[in-house]
Design a protein around this motif. Structure first.
Motif, PDB file in Angstrom:
ATOM      1  N   ILE B  87      14.305  -3.056  -9.014  1.00 35.57           N
ATOM      2  CA  ILE B  87      13.108  -3.756  -9.461  1.00 35.57           C
ATOM      3  C   ILE B  87      12.320  -4.286  -8.272  1.00 35.57           C
ATOM      4  N   LYS B  88      13.063  -4.815  -7.298  1.00 33.66           N
ATOM      5  CA  LYS B  88      12.368  -5.357  -6.126  1.00 33.66           C
ATOM      6  C   LYS B  88      11.633  -4.264  -5.361  1.00 33.66           C
ATOM      7  N   GLY B  89      12.112  -3.025  -5.497  1.00 33.07           N
ATOM      8  CA  GLY B  89      11.443  -1.916  -4.840  1.00 33.07           C
ATOM      9  C   GLY B  89       9.997  -1.787  -5.284  1.00 33.07           C
ATOM     10  N   THR B  90       9.716  -2.115  -6.540  1.00 35.57           N
ATOM     11  CA  THR B  90       8.326  -2.047  -7.000  1.00 35.57           C
ATOM     12  C   THR B  90       7.609  -3.378  -6.790  1.00 35.57           C
ATOM     13  N   LEU B  91       8.365  -4.477  -6.810  1.00 33.34           N
ATOM     14  CA  LEU B  91       7.741  -5.804  -6.699  1.00 33.34           C
ATOM     15  C   LEU B  91       7.421  -6.177  -5.260  1.00 33.34           C
ATOM     16  N   ALA B  93       8.521  -4.426  -2.131  1.00 37.78           N
ATOM     17  CA  ALA B  93       9.151  -3.398  -1.309  1.00 37.78           C
ATOM     18  C   ALA B  93       9.075  -3.726   0.180  1.00 37.78           C
ATOM     19  N   GLY B 159       5.854 -11.676  -4.484  1.00 40.04           N
ATOM     20  CA  GLY B 159       5.200 -10.813  -5.456  1.00 40.04           C
ATOM     21  C   GLY B 159       3.872 -11.359  -5.944  1.00 40.04           C
TER      22      GLY B 159
END
Lengths: 295, 650
Positions: B87-91, B93, B159
């Motif tokens: 999830i953090k990869g999209t939020l 990165a 984010g």
């Protein structure tokens, strides 16, 4: 160079509105000892009164005037309904009361008018501009600076020349002594709130002319800025409030103008960090006396 | 068992009782269904934050608003550390330090978040604890806005303004209850603890607290750190309950809500925090229900968006006008416990050990009672003031004053109004900084020290207008000073019990100092100074406002203190009977200078003294001991020894 001049002009203009707000806060604080968290909400009140005037089809100058009168009335109503009952309470109690008033006013507009932004269009001439060299001077700049200068001058005359003004200055030194001289406490306090409402009303009209819209929470941030200006200048010190207002205006304009792209969102943050650091170094404010008590 | 230990165990019991109530109510409500369970958990998390706010604002009396920011920082740190990398990869990165790939187990992330947030609070507190009153409020308000700006704009880590989602939702009602239990214990025990008492003392009277040896800034600092840690705990739980957080969730809405909760219940009270949290939650739920535009009895209520906020504002105003200290004031649930009168006799027993059985009630510290083994009393020390001067913007209030108070000696300081007596006391005790000169205690320099340092080195004082910790009990007033002077707990307890017994305070030990009659208040103030185990005791007009009987009694009390503690006493008073009867030596101050010094007899005969008190002409016209007996005056004025109060002649 013209860029710098332009920013200075913007700074003076923005600083003027902060100074008007800060002055109103300072007058009330110096006399009643109240830190009025609801001062910013006076701007909101003015905005909605103007919105009402707009709905009635009045011309701008008329509903601006109506807004200023409405703001004064709101300031007096606050005093009568909320602050008079806690007049002799502790500063904390008074401050919390004003916080309650602030919350209620914002919530009332949100509940009974609309939580959304409403347009209060300013007349076209406000944004008319003349170019002097590379400098762009808008009618709004001239109006803001002119109104502020006149208001401060009149305030000065009032405080120095009239009986009520002198009584107010005396009351800020020692309220009880003034009462013993036979001046009515209510008269002084009502005058203080009326003036603070008038100054807030003027500031509000200028701010709305610049923004062209009103929302229920717009006053809060402006009110906090007015606080910060007061704190910079030393709470209750009128000249300090004036200077603090301008200082805040300049810092804000400078940060917005010269912070690198992508950092400008932090501008508010930086302003407040600046203030917090200043306060910690000089707890009495930049122009205030440092506290003599060693505790 | 002494009063302090008993207070602590009562406090723990009170916290447990509060927890039982909170747990019963929330569990019962949560059992109604899913959304009710959610409401109950939110209430519990809010309660943790409100308790955090109470620890600092309630005890110190300084309103700070940044509690929501620390909750927010805690929430974000825990969220960033524990959210799945996917999830953090999209939020976020591009987060620095490989934060986008970190995946800590939730308990570990929560712990790290609380520790990091507390560390940050500790850093900010270094500056903040120095501020008082309104400045602190405004700086913390600024802090709220700064933290919001950072959370919103530091996109690569937080984010940005949009929700940070995908946080593991692990907070159950049991977790929330456990956190509430911890927060209740911490808040309630802190209030009853020695450190908590000191912080409350600074709230009641910062000057008197410093004069009682309390480090005002440091004690507030620790309250601040503790307060922020609790707020972080609340925030962390919130992140793992909601699963998605955004900066606006830790902004003014939460700030106003939690503040209203505390204010309604009473900010001085932990039980009040609980009561306020429940009541406001009920109001808020009701307002939310109405605000959504429900259909009641077939009538469509219009949707009102800001109704909940409107109610909160109204609550604050109404409470402030009718009951500024909230519904409970500073009362706690453990106050309902029966007050065993045994407590009084326990003190008596303690005192019998400490002070010897010769201590009578009433005229407690009569000269005869000086038997007790005062092990902790310091060796007699000599206070020397050398050429002390104090100028206020050109006005010399004190000018080259030198004096000496030896151990075990009672010294008077007299002089007309405005002679600089109190100013001199303020110089000795560090309330004012000297313009020049020095003060030493047994050769150790005291000037340039802070008031609390001077108090800790053995110079205790009272004030001309009584400065008590009014909302604290007599026992707590004394406890504050006693705990400052001694390191070891048993010694503190014994000393406090001794002082209570010495002054015959057993009956009033648990009453608030502020509600006592005036004479009693003055005694409590002296007792508080004595509890510091001073080497030198400074008394500023102890007999002022007392009747003849009371001041005759006071002579015995002061002698008793001297005999028992072996300390030197320097006292100011206008009641010359009192001063002459009590003091072995007297200094006379006039216009900031010492104009005479000596035994009472010597001073009374000194023409300069007569002149200072009765005016120049009287002194020159009457070379005899009856100044003022001159033509044109119907009756001779009384001699110094006869005139009880020299202010009349000054």
């Amino acid at each position: 160079m013209t860029d710098v001049l332009q920013q200075i002009l913007n700074g003076v203009s923005l600083g003027s509105t902060y100074a008007l707000l800060a002055l109103g806060l300072a007058i009330v604080f110096s006399i009643v000892g109240l830190v009025n968290f609801a001062h910013g909400e006076l701007i909101t009140v003015c905005g909605y009164v103007m919105l009402g005037g707009l709905a009635l089809g009045l011309p701008w100058w008329a509903f601006a005037l109506l807004g200023i009168l409405g703001t004064m009335a709101a300031a007096l109503a606050m005093e009568r309904l909320a602050f008079r009952p806690v007049r002799n309470a502790s500063p904390l109690t008074m401050m919390l009361t004003s916080l309650g008033v602030s919350i209620m006013i914002a919530a009332a507009f949100e509940t009974f008018v609309s939580p959304r932004v409403k347009a209060v269009p300013a007349p076209d001439w406000i944004s008319a501009a003349v170019h002097v060299g590379g400098l762009r001077i808008q009618a709004e700049h001239i109006l803001t600076i002119g109104v502020t200068a006149v208001a401060v001058l009149l305030l000065l005359l009032l405080l120095k020349r009239t009986v009520i003004g002198k009584a107010m200055r005396a009351a800020s030194e020692d309220f009880n002594a003034v009462r013993l001289m036979g001046v009515k406490a209510n008269a002084i306090i009502v005058a203080a709130f009326a003036i603070s409402g008038l100054l807030a009303g003027l500031a509000a009209v200028l701010i709305l002319a610049r923004r062209g819209a009103v929302n229920p929470h717009m006053g809060m941030f402006l009110g906090i800025n007015a606080f910060v200006a007061n704190v910079i200048g030393g709470l209750g010190n009128l000249w300090g409030a004036l200077a603090g207002g301008f200082a805040l205006g300049f810092v804000e304009v400078a940060l917005r103008a010269w912070l690198p792209q992508g950092m400008s969102g932090f501008a508010t943050g930086y302003v407040f960090i600046f203030v917090a650091v200043a306060l910690v170094i000089r707890p009495g404010g930049l122009f205030g006396e440092s506290s003599a008590e060693r505790v | 068992m002494n009063l302090y230990r008993r207070d602590l165990s009562r406090a723990a019991f009170g916290a447990a009782a509060l927890f039982a109530i909170v747990a019963a109510v929330t569990l019962a409500y949560a059992s109604l269904g899913g959304s009710e369970r959610g409401v109950a958990i939110v209430l519990l998390m809010n309660l943790v934050i409100v308790l955090g706010l109470q620890v600092f604002a309630g005890n110190s009396g300084v309103l700070t608003l940044a509690h929501v920011s620390f909750a927010g920082i805690g929430a974000y740190i825990s969220a960033i550390l524990s959210t799945p990398a996917l999830i953090k990869g999209t939020l976020i990165a591009d987060a620095p330090l490989g934060l986008a790939r970190v995946e800590l187990p939730v308990p570990l992330a929560m712990l790290a978040a609380i520790l990091l947030t507390t560390a940050l609070a500790a850093l900010i507190g270094l500056a903040l604890a120095r501020l008082s009153g309104i400045s602190a409020t405004i700086v913390t308000l600024a802090l709220v806005i700064v933290v919001f700006a950072v959370l919103t704009n530091w996109r690569s880590v937080t984010g940005g303004a949009e929700a940070f989602y995908g946080i593991p939702s692990t907070t159950t009602i049991w977790w929330a209850l456990a956190a509430v239990l911890a927060a209740l214990m911490v808040a309630r025990l802190f209030k009853a603890s020695r450190l908590g008492l000191r912080v409350q003392a600074t709230r009641e009277d910062a000057v008197a607290a410093a004069a009682s040896g309390v480090q005002v800034v440091r004690s507030r600092y620790w309250a601040w750190v503790l307060s922020c840690a609790l707020c972080a705990l609340g925030g962390v739980l919130m992140a793992h309950f909601l699963g998605a957080i955004s900066p606006v969730g830790f902004y003014f809405t939460l700030l106003f809500l939690t503040l209203t909760m505390l204010v309604l219940g009473g900010e001085y009270s932990v039980s009040g925090a609980v009561l306020g949290t429940f009541l406001v939650s009920v109001f808020a739920e009701g307002a939310r229900y109405l605000g959504d535009g429900p259909v009641i009895l077939g009538w469509q209520v219009p949707a009102l968006a800001g109704l909940s906020l409107l109610v909160q504002g109204a609550i604050i105003i109404v409470v402030m006008i009718w009951r500024p200290s909230g519904l409970l004031g500073d009362r706690e649930i453990d106050g309902l416990l029966p007050r065993r009168r045994g407590a009084g006799s326990a003190v008596g027993a303690g005192s019998a050990v400490g002070a010897g059985s010769a201590v009578g009630a009433g005229s407690a510290v009569g000269a005869g009672s000086a038997v007790g083994g005062k092990a902790q009393a310091p060796a007699p020390a000599t206070l020397v003031v050398t050429k002390a001067s104090k100028h206020f913007a050109g006005l010399a209030a004190v000018q080259d004053v030198s004096l000496e108070v030896r151990g075990g000696e009672i010294v008077g300081l007299i002089g007309p109004n405005g002679a600089g007596k109190t100013t001199l006391l303020n110089l000795i005790s560090g309330m004012y900084e000297m313009t020049s000169g020095e003060v030493t205690l047994d050769g150790v320099r005291l000037d340039h020290l802070h008031p609390h340092q001077i108090a800790r080195r053995g110079v205790a004082r009272t004030f001309q207008t009584t400065k008590l910790f009014r909302e604290l009990t007599v026992d707590q007033n004394i406890e504050v000073a006693a705990s400052v002077a001694r390191r070891r707990r048993p010694a503190v307890a014994r000393a406090a019990a001794d002082v209570l017994a010495q002054f015959g305070f057993e009956e009033i030990a648990e009453r608030k100092a502020g509600v006592l009659p005036y004479g009693r208040q003055r005694e409590v103030e002296i007792a508080r100074a004595v509890a510091l185990a001073p080497a030198v005791l400074l008394l500023d007009e102890p007999a002022a406002g007392l009747n003849d009987e009371e001041s005759a009694e006071l002579v015995h009390v002061v002698r008793g203190i001297r005999d028992q503690a072996g300390c030197g006493v320097l006292l100011i008073d206008h009641d010359l009977h009192f001063v002459m009867a009590l003091c072995e030596r007297i200094y006379v101050l006039d216009a900031g200078r010492v104009i005479a010094a000596g035994t009472p007899a010597e001073v009374q005969g000194d023409p300069l003294v007569v002149e200072a008190y009765l005016g120049a002409r009287s002194a020159t016209s009457g070379a005899t001991a009856r100044p003022g007996a001159r033509v044109g005056q119907p009756a001779p004025r009384p001699s110094l020894a006869e005139s009880g109060d020299l202010r009349a002649g000054a």
